[in-house]
Design a protein around this motif. Structure first.
Motif, PDB file in Angstrom:
ATOM      1  N   LEU A 220      10.344  -1.662  -6.149  1.00  0.00           N
ATOM      2  CA  LEU A 220       9.937  -2.142  -4.831  1.00  0.00           C
ATOM      3  C   LEU A 220      10.003  -1.019  -3.798  1.00  0.00           C
ATOM      4  CD1 LEU A 220      11.619  -5.661  -4.716  1.00  0.00           C
ATOM      5  CD2 LEU A 220       9.192  -5.153  -4.920  1.00  0.00           C
ATOM      6  N   GLY A 221      11.020  -0.167  -3.894  1.00  0.00           N
ATOM      7  CA  GLY A 221      11.126   0.960  -2.983  1.00  0.00           C
ATOM      8  C   GLY A 221      10.000   1.955  -3.160  1.00  0.00           C
ATOM      9  N   VAL A 222       9.648   2.239  -4.407  1.00  0.00           N
ATOM     10  CA  VAL A 222       8.571   3.197  -4.678  1.00  0.00           C
ATOM     11  C   VAL A 222       7.221   2.619  -4.261  1.00  0.00           C
ATOM     12  CG1 VAL A 222       7.374   4.488  -6.496  1.00  0.00           C
ATOM     13  CG2 VAL A 222       9.868   4.308  -6.525  1.00  0.00           C
ATOM     14  N   ARG A 223       7.044   1.332  -4.473  1.00  0.00           N
ATOM     15  CA  ARG A 223       5.814   0.691  -4.003  1.00  0.00           C
ATOM     16  C   ARG A 223       5.638   0.892  -2.493  1.00  0.00           C
ATOM     17  NH1 ARG A 223       4.597  -5.246  -6.450  1.00  0.00           N
ATOM     18  NH2 ARG A 223       4.862  -4.829  -8.671  1.00  0.00           N
ATOM     19  N   GLN A 224       6.728   0.757  -1.773  1.00  0.00           N
ATOM     20  CA  GLN A 224       6.671   0.898  -0.320  1.00  0.00           C
ATOM     21  C   GLN A 224       6.208   2.304   0.060  1.00  0.00           C
ATOM     22  OE1 GLN A 224      10.412   0.183   1.631  1.00  0.00           O
ATOM     23  NE2 GLN A 224       9.496   0.047   3.649  1.00  0.00           N
ATOM     24  N   ILE A 225       6.707   3.313  -0.628  1.00  0.00           N
ATOM     25  CA  ILE A 225       6.325   4.694  -0.333  1.00  0.00           C
ATOM     26  C   ILE A 225       4.855   4.929  -0.657  1.00  0.00           C
ATOM     27  CG2 ILE A 225       6.671   7.092  -1.060  1.00  0.00           C
ATOM     28  CD1 ILE A 225       9.660   6.399  -1.333  1.00  0.00           C
ATOM     29  N   CYS A 226       4.404   4.463  -1.804  1.00  0.00           N
ATOM     30  CA  CYS A 226       3.000   4.649  -2.195  1.00  0.00           C
ATOM     31  C   CYS A 226       2.066   3.941  -1.213  1.00  0.00           C
ATOM     32  CB  CYS A 226       2.772   4.132  -3.611  1.00  0.00           C
ATOM     33  SG  CYS A 226       3.650   5.067  -4.881  1.00  0.00           S
ATOM     34  N   TYR A 227       2.440   2.740  -0.825  1.00  0.00           N
ATOM     35  CA  TYR A 227       1.608   2.016   0.139  1.00  0.00           C
ATOM     36  C   TYR A 227       1.568   2.748   1.470  1.00  0.00           C
ATOM     37  CZ  TYR A 227      -0.391  -1.846   2.797  1.00  0.00           C
ATOM     38  OH  TYR A 227      -1.209  -2.613   3.594  1.00  0.00           O
ATOM     39  N   TYR A 228       2.694   3.288   1.895  1.00  0.00           N
ATOM     40  CA  TYR A 228       2.742   4.045   3.150  1.00  0.00           C
ATOM     41  C   TYR A 228       1.799   5.248   3.076  1.00  0.00           C
ATOM     42  CZ  TYR A 228       4.448   7.300   6.675  1.00  0.00           C
ATOM     43  OH  TYR A 228       4.513   8.198   7.715  1.00  0.00           O
ATOM     44  N   LEU A 229       1.871   6.016   1.992  1.00  0.00           N
ATOM     45  CA  LEU A 229       1.010   7.196   1.858  1.00  0.00           C
ATOM     46  C   LEU A 229      -0.460   6.801   1.890  1.00  0.00           C
ATOM     47  CD1 LEU A 229       2.963   9.155  -0.903  1.00  0.00           C
ATOM     48  CD2 LEU A 229       2.574   9.922   1.450  1.00  0.00           C
ATOM     49  N   TRP A 230      -0.791   5.729   1.185  1.00  0.00           N
ATOM     50  CA  TRP A 230      -2.192   5.291   1.160  1.00  0.00           C
ATOM     51  C   TRP A 230      -2.628   4.797   2.528  1.00  0.00           C
ATOM     52  CZ3 TRP A 230      -4.000   0.215   1.954  1.00  0.00           C
ATOM     53  CH2 TRP A 230      -5.381   0.059   1.773  1.00  0.00           C
ATOM     54  N   GLN A 231      -1.823   3.951   3.147  1.00  0.00           N
ATOM     55  CA  GLN A 231      -2.209   3.350   4.415  1.00  0.00           C
ATOM     56  C   GLN A 231      -2.356   4.396   5.522  1.00  0.00           C
ATOM     57  OE1 GLN A 231       0.671   0.798   6.482  1.00  0.00           O
ATOM     58  NE2 GLN A 231      -0.936  -0.746   6.683  1.00  0.00           N
ATOM     59  N   LYS A 232      -1.501   5.395   5.514  1.00  0.00           N
ATOM     60  CA  LYS A 232      -1.515   6.362   6.611  1.00  0.00           C
ATOM     61  C   LYS A 232      -2.505   7.491   6.385  1.00  0.00           C
ATOM     62  CE  LYS A 232       1.508   8.574   9.923  1.00  0.00           C
ATOM     63  NZ  LYS A 232       2.890   8.669  10.419  1.00  0.00           N
ATOM     64  N   TYR A 233      -2.674   7.926   5.125  1.00  0.00           N
ATOM     65  CA  TYR A 233      -3.463   9.125   4.872  1.00  0.00           C
ATOM     66  C   TYR A 233      -4.675   8.921   3.955  1.00  0.00           C
ATOM     67  CZ  TYR A 233       0.805  11.213   6.711  1.00  0.00           C
ATOM     68  OH  TYR A 233       1.890  11.528   7.493  1.00  0.00           O
ATOM     69  N   GLY A 234      -4.698   7.858   3.185  1.00  0.00           N
ATOM     70  CA  GLY A 234      -5.781   7.717   2.212  1.00  0.00           C
ATOM     71  C   GLY A 234      -6.467   6.384   2.215  1.00  0.00           C
TER      72      GLY A 234
END
Length: 497
Positions: A220-234
């Motif tokens: 769940l923690g890693v999902r949050q990081i991946c979603y953040y990277l996608w939402q902000k930059y990709g």
């Protein structure tokens, strides 16, 4: 107010056809991101820039435009331009001084003017008039043509005045998806998160492969990081998040491999599995956050041994960065605080890891393993569209409070690996301690005396909490989480060991 979007310099030096394609992709990406962020704006594509005109000039809407443009790959800088009418030189001066007068206090400045259309004056005439007025009426450091602290730019376009009120730096890099897709092996730590960002910035659609070694909370923690990277930059393009339960492979390694080779073998098993995932997505390159010399598995010899297991291109964008620089970069892009909440996995730890592993010996150790497990765990992997990554899977993770004061009749189960337990035995005066390695716990727990209360322990509390959750889900409500009270010590965080 309008925005002038300047292309990254590496785009401007490409051939006309490539530059045109890159610029069109950038325009498309801006439109997609604007739609996601509820921005209403007209976009005009020119040869050397993009012009963005917000249809809504309210401050909160303008701020959404700024935020979106600052985080889209391929943009070098953005100019905020105020467009207005003018009547004469003094009118131009008055408009410029209202914006820039207060900003040049005790600073050397210069006025740069571009002019378009037919006028009875030159660009130099305007620059001299405006610059002289500012120098005379504001307490500046004077005019400096060659070494100014502040550069005031304006453009006279026929009967319009275009005044650059501000500018901000973009991400640079290349527009998505000007490069081929890549698969990032992400753990959620500082290193793999920054490595993923660097390839997004470089214009590669970055998919995520997560090898779950720490259970539900870790994922769940890693999902949050991946979603953040996608939402902000990709956000302009969809990518996949693939979660692979690697516990069976880890168990096999811990039970059968020589201790000094566990780290290298584990990395090779991960590359094997990632290569299958990459084949399924038609991806040719794998991304890792490894940095030479950071840990035992990341010596040049060991990296070479690890890479021999795959025919994929393995890319390591952080290979020569210092840990402090990686953490600094993580703070800049916004992943550091998220990574700090990801506990380190406390399972495969070699007491004396081999820093110069032999390829022949590594292969010999792997022959002790069930390599069919790799295909099995990949087939059972969970593949998600990044847009749905925040959906909680299965039963919600439960909150379990750690206990530091144990009752007299408690039994502590030390679930660390034998190497960890040998290196630092857990000794409690008044409470019974049993050592049951985590990879055997689920098999043997039902054989224990179920009239007792069991308190699970590991050094960092990750595996103990995970297995407490699993056992409770299986009906064993006599399980608890044990963590001895420790004095707080301020250490430099490290998430990629």
């Amino acid at each position: 107010m309008k925005f002038i979007v300047k292309l990254h310099p590496e785009i401007t030096i490409k051939s006309a056809s490539v530059r045109k394609r890159f610029t069109r992709l950038l325009e498309s990406n801006i439109r997609v991101v604007f739609k996601h962020r509820d921005v209403d704006a007209a976009i005009k594509n020119s040869w050397d820039k993009l012009e963005v005109r917000p249809r809504n000039q309210e401050p909160d809407h303008i701020e959404r435009v700024r935020s979106a443009l600052a985080h889209i790959p391929g943009i070098e800088q953005v100019l905020e331009v105020k467009e207005s009418q003018y009547t004469d030189f003094d009118d131009i001066y008055q408009q410029v001084s209202a914006v820039w007068g207060p900003r040049i206090a005790d600073k050397r400045f210069v006025v740069r003017v571009k002019r378009r259309g037919k006028h009875d004056f030159t660009s130099v005439d305007v620059a001299r008039y405006v610059g002289g007025g500012l120098n005379q009426n504001f307490p500046s450091g004077g005019v400096s043509l060659n070494n100014p602290d502040v550069e005031i730019q304006l453009e006279v376009d026929k009967d319009k005045l275009l005044l650059i009120e501000d500018r901000f730096k973009g991400l640079g890099g290349m527009p998505l998806p000007t490069q081929e897709d890549v698969l990032s092996l992400i753990s959620g730590g500082f290193d793999s998160s920054v490595a993923s960002f660097e390839f997004i910035r470089r214009g590669a659609k970055t998919h995520y492969c997560f090898f779950n070694l720490g259970g539900r909370e870790h994922e769940l923690g890693v999902r949050q990081i991946c979603y953040y990277l996608w939402q902000k930059y990709g956000m302009s393009h969809r990518v996949k998040f693939i979660s692979v339960d690697f516990a069976p492979v880890v168990n096999d390694i811990v039970e059968n491999c020589e201790s000094g080779y566990m780290g290298v073998v584990l990395k090779r098993m991960m590359l094997r599995a990632a290569s299958i995932v990459a084949d399924n997505l038609q991806i040719k390159a794998l991304i890792t956050g490894e940095c030479v010399g950071q840990v035992a598995s990341q010596t040049l010899t060991n990296l070479h041994v690890i890479d021999q297991v795959t025919d994929k291109l393995v890319l390591r964008p952080l290979i020569c960065m210092d840990k402090s620089d990686i953490i600094k970069r993580a703070r800049e892009i916004g992943t550091a605080e998220l990574s700090e909440t990801i506990p380190e996995y406390c399972g495969v730890i070699s007491r004396s890891p081999n820093v110069k592993a032999s390829l022949e010996k590594t292969i010999e150790e792997e022959q002790k393993l069930n390599l069919e497990l790799i295909e099995q765990v990949v087939r059972a992997s969970n593949v998600l569209d990044i847009r749905n990554i925040n959906q909680v899977f299965g039963q919600e993770a439960k909150d379990i409070e750690a206990v530091s004061d144990l009752p007299q009749d408690a039994v502590v189960l030390d679930i660390r690996s034998p190497e960890e337990e040998d290196a630092s035995p857990l000794e409690l005066d008044t409470v019974e301690v049993k050592h049951v390695p985590f990879y055997k716990l689920e098999r043997v727990f039902s054989e224990l005396d179920q009239s007792k209360q069991y308190y699970l322990y590991c050094d960092r509390g990750v595996m103990s909490k995970y297995h407490t959750l699993l056992l409770r889900e299986r009906g064993f409500q006599n399980t608890h989480l044990y963590q001895p009270a420790k004095p707080s010590v301020a250490n430099e965080p490290s998430k990629e060991g």
